[in-house]
Design a protein around this motif. Sequence first.
Motif, PDB file in Angstrom:
ATOM      1  N   THR A   1       1.159  -1.224  -0.326  1.00  0.00           N
ATOM      2  CA  THR A   1       0.239   0.431  -0.238  1.00  0.00           C
ATOM      3  C   THR A   1       0.819   1.298   0.363  1.00  0.00           C
ATOM      4  O   THR A   1       0.812   2.201  -0.624  1.00  0.00           O
ATOM      5  CB  THR A   1      -0.359  -0.416   1.308  1.00  0.00           C
ATOM      6  OG1 THR A   1      -1.382  -1.335   1.555  1.00  0.00           O
ATOM      7  CG2 THR A   1      -1.654   1.470   1.298  1.00  0.00           C
ATOM      8  N   ALA A   2       1.589   1.114   0.857  1.00  0.00           N
ATOM      9  CA  ALA A   2       2.626   2.659   0.647  1.00  0.00           C
ATOM     10  C   ALA A   2       3.797   2.956  -0.795  1.00  0.00           C
ATOM     11  O   ALA A   2       3.325   4.158  -1.376  1.00  0.00           O
ATOM     12  CB  ALA A   2       3.861   1.805   1.875  1.00  0.00           C
ATOM     13  N   LEU A   3       3.718   1.204  -1.001  1.00  0.00           N
ATOM     14  CA  LEU A   3       4.379   1.862  -2.106  1.00  0.00           C
ATOM     15  C   LEU A   3       3.324   2.456  -3.223  1.00  0.00           C
ATOM     16  O   LEU A   3       3.893   3.743  -4.473  1.00  0.00           O
ATOM     17  CB  LEU A   3       4.830   0.484  -3.054  1.00  0.00           C
ATOM     18  CG  LEU A   3       6.339  -0.311  -2.552  1.00  0.00           C
ATOM     19  CD1 LEU A   3       6.719  -1.651  -2.672  1.00  0.00           C
ATOM     20  CD2 LEU A   3       7.717   0.727  -2.789  1.00  0.00           C
ATOM     21  N   ARG A   4       1.937   2.457  -3.322  1.00  0.00           N
ATOM     22  CA  ARG A   4       0.982   3.029  -4.542  1.00  0.00           C
ATOM     23  C   ARG A   4       0.727   4.369  -3.457  1.00  0.00           C
ATOM     24  O   ARG A   4       1.173   4.924  -4.597  1.00  0.00           O
ATOM     25  CB  ARG A   4      -0.249   1.928  -4.198  1.00  0.00           C
ATOM     26  CG  ARG A   4       0.312   0.514  -4.798  1.00  0.00           C
ATOM     27  CD  ARG A   4      -0.932  -0.923  -4.634  1.00  0.00           C
ATOM     28  NE  ARG A   4      -0.879  -1.511  -5.480  1.00  0.00           N
ATOM     29  CZ  ARG A   4      -0.855  -1.893  -6.240  1.00  0.00           C
ATOM     30  NH1 ARG A   4      -0.352  -1.019  -7.554  1.00  0.00           N
ATOM     31  NH2 ARG A   4      -0.283  -3.619  -6.585  1.00  0.00           N
ATOM     32  N   ASP A   5       1.403   4.241  -2.281  1.00  0.00           N
ATOM     33  CA  ASP A   5       0.097   6.071  -2.220  1.00  0.00           C
ATOM     34  C   ASP A   5       1.089   6.442  -1.850  1.00  0.00           C
ATOM     35  O   ASP A   5       0.892   7.940  -2.081  1.00  0.00           O
ATOM     36  CB  ASP A   5      -0.549   5.501  -0.128  1.00  0.00           C
ATOM     37  CG  ASP A   5      -1.784   4.678  -0.006  1.00  0.00           C
ATOM     38  OD1 ASP A   5      -2.086   5.097  -0.748  1.00  0.00           O
ATOM     39  OD2 ASP A   5      -1.754   4.422   0.634  1.00  0.00           O
ATOM     40  N   TRP A   6       2.380   6.239  -1.419  1.00  0.00           N
ATOM     41  CA  TRP A   6       3.889   7.582  -1.645  1.00  0.00           C
ATOM     42  C   TRP A   6       4.554   7.642  -2.635  1.00  0.00           C
ATOM     43  O   TRP A   6       5.243   7.799  -2.945  1.00  0.00           O
ATOM     44  CB  TRP A   6       4.622   7.047  -0.575  1.00  0.00           C
ATOM     45  CG  TRP A   6       4.032   7.012   0.952  1.00  0.00           C
ATOM     46  CD1 TRP A   6       2.802   8.251   0.686  1.00  0.00           C
ATOM     47  CD2 TRP A   6       3.743   6.660   2.053  1.00  0.00           C
ATOM     48  NE1 TRP A   6       2.125   7.616   2.552  1.00  0.00           N
ATOM     49  CE2 TRP A   6       3.324   7.107   2.707  1.00  0.00           C
ATOM     50  CE3 TRP A   6       5.161   5.681   1.989  1.00  0.00           C
ATOM     51  CZ2 TRP A   6       3.261   6.697   3.955  1.00  0.00           C
ATOM     52  CZ3 TRP A   6       5.105   5.304   3.669  1.00  0.00           C
ATOM     53  CH2 TRP A   6       4.383   5.402   4.710  1.00  0.00           C
ATOM     54  N   SER A   7       4.266   6.654  -3.843  1.00  0.00           N
ATOM     55  CA  SER A   7       4.621   6.553  -5.314  1.00  0.00           C
ATOM     56  C   SER A   7       5.421   8.037  -5.967  1.00  0.00           C
ATOM     57  O   SER A   7       6.872   7.237  -6.689  1.00  0.00           O
ATOM     58  CB  SER A   7       3.875   5.981  -6.258  1.00  0.00           C
ATOM     59  OG  SER A   7       3.129   6.807  -6.987  1.00  0.00           O
ATOM     60  N   GLY A   8       4.776   9.334  -5.027  1.00  0.00           N
ATOM     61  CA  GLY A   8       5.336  10.032  -6.068  1.00  0.00           C
ATOM     62  C   GLY A   8       6.094  10.941  -5.470  1.00  0.00           C
ATOM     63  O   GLY A   8       7.290  11.596  -5.817  1.00  0.00           O
ATOM     64  N   ARG A   9       6.721  10.155  -3.619  1.00  0.00           N
ATOM     65  CA  ARG A   9       7.498  10.595  -3.470  1.00  0.00           C
ATOM     66  C   ARG A   9       8.813   9.895  -2.971  1.00  0.00           C
ATOM     67  O   ARG A   9       9.596   9.699  -2.208  1.00  0.00           O
ATOM     68  CB  ARG A   9       7.245  11.120  -1.489  1.00  0.00           C
ATOM     69  CG  ARG A   9       6.604  11.989  -2.009  1.00  0.00           C
ATOM     70  CD  ARG A   9       7.222  14.062  -2.101  1.00  0.00           C
ATOM     71  NE  ARG A   9       8.142  13.975  -1.036  1.00  0.00           N
ATOM     72  CZ  ARG A   9       7.724  15.001   0.208  1.00  0.00           C
ATOM     73  NH1 ARG A   9       6.310  14.967  -0.399  1.00  0.00           N
ATOM     74  NH2 ARG A   9       8.765  15.188   0.833  1.00  0.00           N
ATOM     75  N   ILE A  10       8.860   8.173  -3.660  1.00  0.00           N
ATOM     76  CA  ILE A  10       9.869   6.986  -3.337  1.00  0.00           C
ATOM     77  C   ILE A  10      11.103   7.655  -4.200  1.00  0.00           C
ATOM     78  O   ILE A  10      10.574   7.219  -5.479  1.00  0.00           O
ATOM     79  CB  ILE A  10       9.035   6.241  -3.254  1.00  0.00           C
ATOM     80  CG1 ILE A  10       7.920   5.535  -2.354  1.00  0.00           C
ATOM     81  CG2 ILE A  10       9.943   4.646  -2.862  1.00  0.00           C
ATOM     82  CD1 ILE A  10       7.072   4.625  -2.199  1.00  0.00           C
ATOM     83  N   GLY A  11      12.419   7.638  -3.972  1.00  0.00           N
ATOM     84  CA  GLY A  11      13.422   7.823  -4.259  1.00  0.00           C
ATOM     85  C   GLY A  11      14.315   6.815  -4.486  1.00  0.00           C
ATOM     86  O   GLY A  11      14.782   6.725  -5.024  1.00  0.00           O
ATOM     87  N   HIS A  12      13.842   5.478  -3.543  1.00  0.00           N
ATOM     88  CA  HIS A  12      15.103   4.371  -3.086  1.00  0.00           C
ATOM     89  C   HIS A  12      13.853   3.192  -2.686  1.00  0.00           C
ATOM     90  O   HIS A  12      13.466   3.585  -1.865  1.00  0.00           O
ATOM     91  CB  HIS A  12      16.217   5.931  -2.247  1.00  0.00           C
ATOM     92  CG  HIS A  12      17.314   4.335  -2.690  1.00  0.00           C
ATOM     93  ND1 HIS A  12      17.917   4.321  -3.395  1.00  0.00           N
ATOM     94  CD2 HIS A  12      18.375   4.266  -1.312  1.00  0.00           C
ATOM     95  CE1 HIS A  12      19.141   4.449  -3.161  1.00  0.00           C
ATOM     96  NE2 HIS A  12      19.289   3.798  -2.323  1.00  0.00           N
ATOM     97  N   VAL A  13      14.136   2.363  -2.796  1.00  0.00           N
ATOM     98  CA  VAL A  13      13.194   1.488  -1.867  1.00  0.00           C
ATOM     99  C   VAL A  13      14.343   0.401  -0.937  1.00  0.00           C
ATOM    100  O   VAL A  13      15.759  -0.179  -2.239  1.00  0.00           O
ATOM    101  CB  VAL A  13      12.958   0.200  -3.442  1.00  0.00           C
ATOM    102  CG1 VAL A  13      11.964  -0.588  -2.324  1.00  0.00           C
ATOM    103  CG2 VAL A  13      11.629   1.162  -3.742  1.00  0.00           C
ATOM    104  N   HIS A  14      14.909  -0.135   0.345  1.00  0.00           N
ATOM    105  CA  HIS A  14      14.898  -1.090   0.658  1.00  0.00           C
ATOM    106  C   HIS A  14      14.085  -2.012   0.564  1.00  0.00           C
ATOM    107  O   HIS A  14      13.368  -2.166   1.706  1.00  0.00           O
ATOM    108  CB  HIS A  14      15.289  -0.763   1.815  1.00  0.00           C
ATOM    109  CG  HIS A  14      16.210   0.298   1.988  1.00  0.00           C
ATOM    110  ND1 HIS A  14      17.257   0.816   3.335  1.00  0.00           N
ATOM    111  CD2 HIS A  14      17.363   0.840   0.333  1.00  0.00           C
ATOM    112  CE1 HIS A  14      18.711   1.471   3.055  1.00  0.00           C
ATOM    113  NE2 HIS A  14      18.289   1.813   1.620  1.00  0.00           N
ATOM    114  N   VAL A  15      14.569  -3.601  -0.297  1.00  0.00           N
ATOM    115  CA  VAL A  15      13.507  -4.490  -0.187  1.00  0.00           C
ATOM    116  C   VAL A  15      14.475  -5.569   0.732  1.00  0.00           C
ATOM    117  O   VAL A  15      15.846  -6.268   0.690  1.00  0.00           O
ATOM    118  CB  VAL A  15      13.472  -5.450  -0.917  1.00  0.00           C
ATOM    119  CG1 VAL A  15      12.892  -6.635  -1.171  1.00  0.00           C
ATOM    120  CG2 VAL A  15      12.810  -4.808  -2.298  1.00  0.00           C
TER     121      VAL A  15
END
Length: 297
Positions: free
Chosen positions: A198-212
């Motif tokens: 949900t966070a990846l979708r809701d905040w997609s416009g602000r996500i610049g880096h992803v730690h999995v």
Amino acid sequence: MRLISVANAPVSFGVFELSDAPPPLTSAEMVSAIAGAGYEGIDLGPLGYLGTKDDLAERLDGLLLAGGWADLRYGDAGEFGKGLDALDATLEVFAAAPPAPDHLKPRPTLGCSGSPARFARPGGNAPGLEPGEWAGYASRVQEAVRRCRDAGFEPAFHHHLGTYVETPEDVERLLELTDVQLCLDTGHLLLAGGDPVTALRDWSGRIGHVHVKDGDRAILARALDDGVDLRELMGRGGFAPLGEGELDLPGVVRALEETGYTGWVIIEQDTLPGRRSVAQNITDQAANREKLRELGL
């Protein structure tokens, strides 16, 4: 051109600080293991571990630099000021990284030093900043962002267990008060009571880096019952190998694709030095890479 590339990080091997004791493996051994498993990049790790600005590119041996942790005490104006020299030193090393396409340039990862009284609770109900403290906190985050941008890098803020920006509500507040991009960490969000997909979708416009990373809430609950700290949670395996915790990994990959994310995905499996053998860590990180490959990354 691939729009998402996959990296790993020294913390997956128990290297997240340098001390008098030697690290569990040399940087050359780690670079070799990560490249051999098919990763395209690596995080910087503790300053100096992968070299200095004079020899970083050579020691990366073909890997790209994906990012690197810069820890600052945003909740304390005096301590924040004292930490800026370390941020500048980290940015100097970044400037020596091998050339990369714009979407794969290394991202300074702005981390917040922990709150002594705070640790995650299932459901995300840990106490955080008082309402009157947010403005100062956010202004100091913005100052760190400015310094990174002045040096030619776009940073991303890392929400984190045991800090003032831990829960989904904390992240929302920070995004409201700053223009910093977010380093979305799936494991830290999961254990703080959030839903990474949900966070990846809701905040997609602000996500610049992803730690999995994966997370195990049962281990978290036992750690909380025992009164141990975040470091011990890592040692107990609170961040599990991909597929062995509760993270919806296929959902994460779908969300990245459907939201058009471009940039680095950094697999992390935070652990403590000495808790697992080097051979096991190497095996785990090869298996983690294969998990994402099977899902199309």
